[in-house]
Enzyme design. Structure first.
Site, PDB file in Angstrom:
ATOM      1  N   SER A  16      19.702  -6.050 -13.892  1.00 14.80           N
ATOM      2  CA  SER A  16      19.012  -5.011 -13.120  1.00 14.80           C
ATOM      3  C   SER A  16      19.346  -3.615 -13.639  1.00 14.80           C
ATOM      4  CB  SER A  16      19.384  -5.110 -11.633  1.00 14.80           C
ATOM      5  OG  SER A  16      20.773  -4.925 -11.445  1.00 14.80           O
TER       6      SER A  16
ATOM      7  N   SER B 272     -14.527  16.410 -19.515  1.00 21.26           N
ATOM      8  CA  SER B 272     -15.106  15.151 -19.980  1.00 21.26           C
ATOM      9  C   SER B 272     -15.108  15.132 -21.500  1.00 21.26           C
ATOM     10  CB  SER B 272     -16.541  15.020 -19.465  1.00 21.26           C
ATOM     11  OG  SER B 272     -17.246  14.005 -20.166  1.00 21.26           O
TER      12      SER B 272
ATOM     13  N   ASN C 142      28.359  -6.829  -2.867  1.00 24.26           N
ATOM     14  CA  ASN C 142      27.318  -6.793  -1.842  1.00 24.26           C
ATOM     15  C   ASN C 142      27.352  -5.485  -1.044  1.00 24.26           C
ATOM     16  OD1 ASN C 142      26.759  -9.341  -2.713  1.00 24.26           O
ATOM     17  ND2 ASN C 142      27.450 -10.397  -0.859  1.00 24.26           N
TER      18      ASN C 142
ATOM     19  N   ASN D  41     -13.452  17.890 -13.702  1.00 20.62           N
ATOM     20  CA  ASN D  41     -13.203  16.756 -12.814  1.00 20.62           C
ATOM     21  C   ASN D  41     -11.917  16.931 -12.012  1.00 20.62           C
ATOM     22  OD1 ASN D  41     -15.477  15.436 -13.926  1.00 20.62           O
ATOM     23  ND2 ASN D  41     -14.230  14.709 -15.629  1.00 20.62           N
TER      24      ASN D  41
ATOM     25  N   LYS E 278     -18.489  19.374 -17.524  1.00 21.18           N
ATOM     26  CA  LYS E 278     -17.745  18.731 -16.443  1.00 21.18           C
ATOM     27  C   LYS E 278     -16.377  19.381 -16.212  1.00 21.18           C
ATOM     28  CE  LYS E 278     -18.515  15.554 -14.371  1.00 21.18           C
ATOM     29  NZ  LYS E 278     -18.300  14.138 -14.744  1.00 21.18           N
TER      30      LYS E 278
ATOM     31  N   GLU F  59      -7.846  12.643  -7.773  1.00 21.27           N
ATOM     32  CA  GLU F  59      -8.223  11.237  -7.906  1.00 21.27           C
ATOM     33  C   GLU F  59      -7.011  10.370  -8.204  1.00 21.27           C
ATOM     34  OE1 GLU F  59     -12.824  11.845  -9.441  1.00 21.27           O
ATOM     35  OE2 GLU F  59     -11.236  11.511 -10.918  1.00 21.27           O
TER      36      GLU F  59
ATOM     37  N   THR G 249     -17.635  14.004  12.013  1.00 19.08           N
ATOM     38  CA  THR G 249     -17.285  12.642  12.405  1.00 19.08           C
ATOM     39  C   THR G 249     -18.296  11.733  11.730  1.00 19.08           C
ATOM     40  OG1 THR G 249     -18.674  12.603  14.397  1.00 19.08           O
ATOM     41  CG2 THR G 249     -16.410  13.400  14.651  1.00 19.08           C
ATOM     42  N   HIS G 250     -17.849  10.579  11.284  1.00 20.20           N
ATOM     43  CA  HIS G 250     -18.719   9.650  10.543  1.00 20.20           C
ATOM     44  C   HIS G 250     -19.310  10.315   9.297  1.00 20.20           C
ATOM     45  CE1 HIS G 250     -18.541   7.078  14.134  1.00 20.20           C
ATOM     46  NE2 HIS G 250     -18.786   8.183  14.816  1.00 20.20           N
TER      47      HIS G 250
ATOM     48  N   TYR H 276      23.710 -12.468   2.083  1.00 18.64           N
ATOM     49  CA  TYR H 276      23.157 -11.938   0.834  1.00 18.64           C
ATOM     50  C   TYR H 276      22.523 -13.062   0.029  1.00 18.64           C
ATOM     51  CZ  TYR H 276      22.507  -9.709  -3.645  1.00 18.64           C
ATOM     52  OH  TYR H 276      21.928  -9.228  -4.800  1.00 18.64           O
TER      53      TYR H 276
ATOM     54  N   GLN I   6      17.982  -8.246  -5.041  1.00 18.29           N
ATOM     55  CA  GLN I   6      18.005  -7.368  -6.209  1.00 18.29           C
ATOM     56  C   GLN I   6      16.631  -6.736  -6.429  1.00 18.29           C
ATOM     57  OE1 GLN I   6      20.109  -8.608  -9.894  1.00 18.29           O
ATOM     58  NE2 GLN I   6      18.082  -8.546 -10.862  1.00 18.29           N
TER      59      GLN I   6
ATOM     60  N   LYS J 136      14.839  -2.925  -4.999  1.00 17.01           N
ATOM     61  CA  LYS J 136      14.875  -1.589  -5.597  1.00 17.01           C
ATOM     62  C   LYS J 136      13.596  -1.254  -6.346  1.00 17.01           C
ATOM     63  CE  LYS J 136      19.763  -2.445  -6.178  1.00 17.01           C
ATOM     64  NZ  LYS J 136      19.562  -3.809  -5.670  1.00 17.01           N
TER      65      LYS J 136
END
Length: 459
Positions: free
Chosen positions: A24, A278, A111, A286, A284, A291, A156-157, A318, A323, A326
């Site tokens: 690890s 682009s 541990n 972007n 463009k 995103e 809304t919506h 344990y 392990q 993480k």
């Protein structure tokens, strides 16, 4: 096998593939500062209770500082055969101090050592995320004064609904991130219990002082059940769950600003430094940063079921499965921290396109609810008022006009209680000004909330 912490029981070497499979160090090396911090507290306690001498304590603590320095400078080679960062540090300590180094592990297991390191890491991570969230909140609050005269359509919506001041939008995100901060603070209480000294699962027959190590490491108290300590990863799941809600809020903000940045909305201009171009279309620009924030949050949300599935079938106490905790936690934390670090600059640098917003502000009958509530104040039952305004909206759609374009006679034909004072609520600006309830999007309530937020963040 002498290099292994558990090598005494074994007569042969580990298979090389097994060593690569079980290591690890490739992801837990970042725990080195916490491992040294925990080990120095443990050595201090061992000296206090007489299990090592003060001279041995000083040798151990000094050597640990040197080892950490080597790790931070990239001078320590990592080997899969030593499995994890904890064994790398212990082996380096023994190489320096011999038997004195071998005494450090007295009264603890790997541990509780790992559990201590992870709690120290998560506690610091919570504090960092809290600070980053506060920075995002400050960026929104700092925008409020300059945007206080901008009226936006609320949705809304994804349909235009009612008007609000722009700062009402900004403070809405402050509220969401405040709940995130409060959840982190609440979870921190459960993180702040010390596992150190719980050993493998049953504690120790040695006269260790767990209260002292808890105090030295800034924990509120030692965890009360050694068996639970070995298996407890609840605090990690809680942290990742809290990160996932932050991710949801960040993704929603990114989605909204991506829409607002589009030509179709045209509400918002993003700083060039937060956009890209682009490879084939020269015009463009972007919103790639937004995103990617929206996309990266998927990894954070996915970490929650990953952690839950990891734990759901494990017996006490344990198991080596742990392990893997993480990997999900580190990635979720790193992702959210990276997203939050970008947000203040983007928030501060974005500009509302006031002319474009104003040009279409009267579209969508944003004053319809204000007209309905005007009728309620005149004594009209709410449902009747709702139906009346709905018919007026339908008439406006047929005529291709707004509610404020209707003459008083046309309005009175729908309800004879309407008077000339109706002009005070018709039109988007008047409808916004009519909002007076606590927490609403009108001028006075929003101004009150801006002051409240400034005071909260200053304190």
């Amino acid at each position: 096998m002498a290099a292994k912490a558990w090598g005494g029981r074994f007569s042969g070497e580990s298979d090389a593939q097994v060593e690569m499979f079980t290591e690890s160090i490739s992801f837990d090396a970042r725990l080195a500062p916490y491992d040294v911090q925990g080990s120095q507290a443990h050595a201090t306690m061992l000296a206090e209770v007489g299990l090592i001498s003060n001279e041995e304590r000083d040798q151990i603590c000094g050597a640990l500082d040197e080892i950490l320095g080597e790790i931070e400078r990239g001078e320590m080679p990592f080997s899969a055969s030593l499995e994890d960062i904890h064994m790398h540090i212990e082996r380096a300590l023994i190489d320096r101090l011999g038997d004195v180094g071998r005494k450090l592990h007295t009264g603890r297991s790997r541990n509780d050592q790992v559990a201590t390191d992870m709690k120290l890491f998560v506690r610091e991570a919570i504090d960092r995320i809290d600070g980053l969230l506060a920075d995002v909140q400050r960026a929104f609050v700092e925008r409020c004064e300059g945007d206080q005269d901008v009226i936006l359509p609320g949705y809304t919506h994804l349909q235009r609904a009612m008007p609000v001041l722009a700062p009402h939008y900004w403070l809405a995100y402050c509220e969401k991130f405040q709940r995130d901060r409060e959840r982190l603070a609440d979870g921190r209480k459960r993180v702040n219990l010390s596992p150190l000294g719980a050993a493998a699962l049953a504690g120790s027959s040695l006269p260790i002082d767990r209260h002292q190590t808890a105090e030295l490491l800034g924990f509120s108290e030692p965890a009360a059940n050694s068996l639970d300590v070995s298996s407890d990863r609840d605090y990690q799941i809680e942290f990742v769950q809290n990160l996932s809600l932050i991710a949801v809020h960040l993704s929603g903000l990114a989605e909204e600003w991506i829409l607002w940045f589009s030509t179709e909305f045209g509400f918002l201009s993003l700083p060039e430094s937060y956009t890209t171009g682009s490879s084939i279309m020269p015009q463009k620009r972007n919103p790639d940063v937004l995103e990617l924030i929206r996309g990266k949050t998927a990894r954070v949300i996915a970490a929650v079921p990953q952690m839950l599935v990891l734990l759901k079938g494990l017996p006490m106490a344990y198991n080596r499965d742990l392990q893997e905790d993480k990997i999900a936690l580190f990635d979720a934390y790193d992702t959210i921290a990276a997203c939050l670090e970008l947000m203040p600059g983007m928030i501060s640098g974005a500009a509302l396109n006031r002319d474009a917003i104003a040009a279409r502000l009267e579209e969508g009958f944003l004053d319809a609810t204000a007209l309905m509530e005007y009728l309620i104040k005149k004594g009209v039952p709410m449902r009747t008022g709702h139906e009346t305004v709905g018919k007026l909206v339908a008439e406006c759609e047929n005529r291709g006009c707004t509610l404020s374009d209707l003459s008083l006679e046309q309005l009175q034909s729908a309800c004879d209680l309407i008077d000339e004072d109706v002009r005070k609520v018709l039109g988007t600006k008047n409808a916004m000004a009519a909002l007076v309830s606590y927490g609403s999007g009108g001028k006075e309530p929003v101004t009150e909330q801006i002051g409240r937020w400034r005071e909260r963040l200053d304190s």
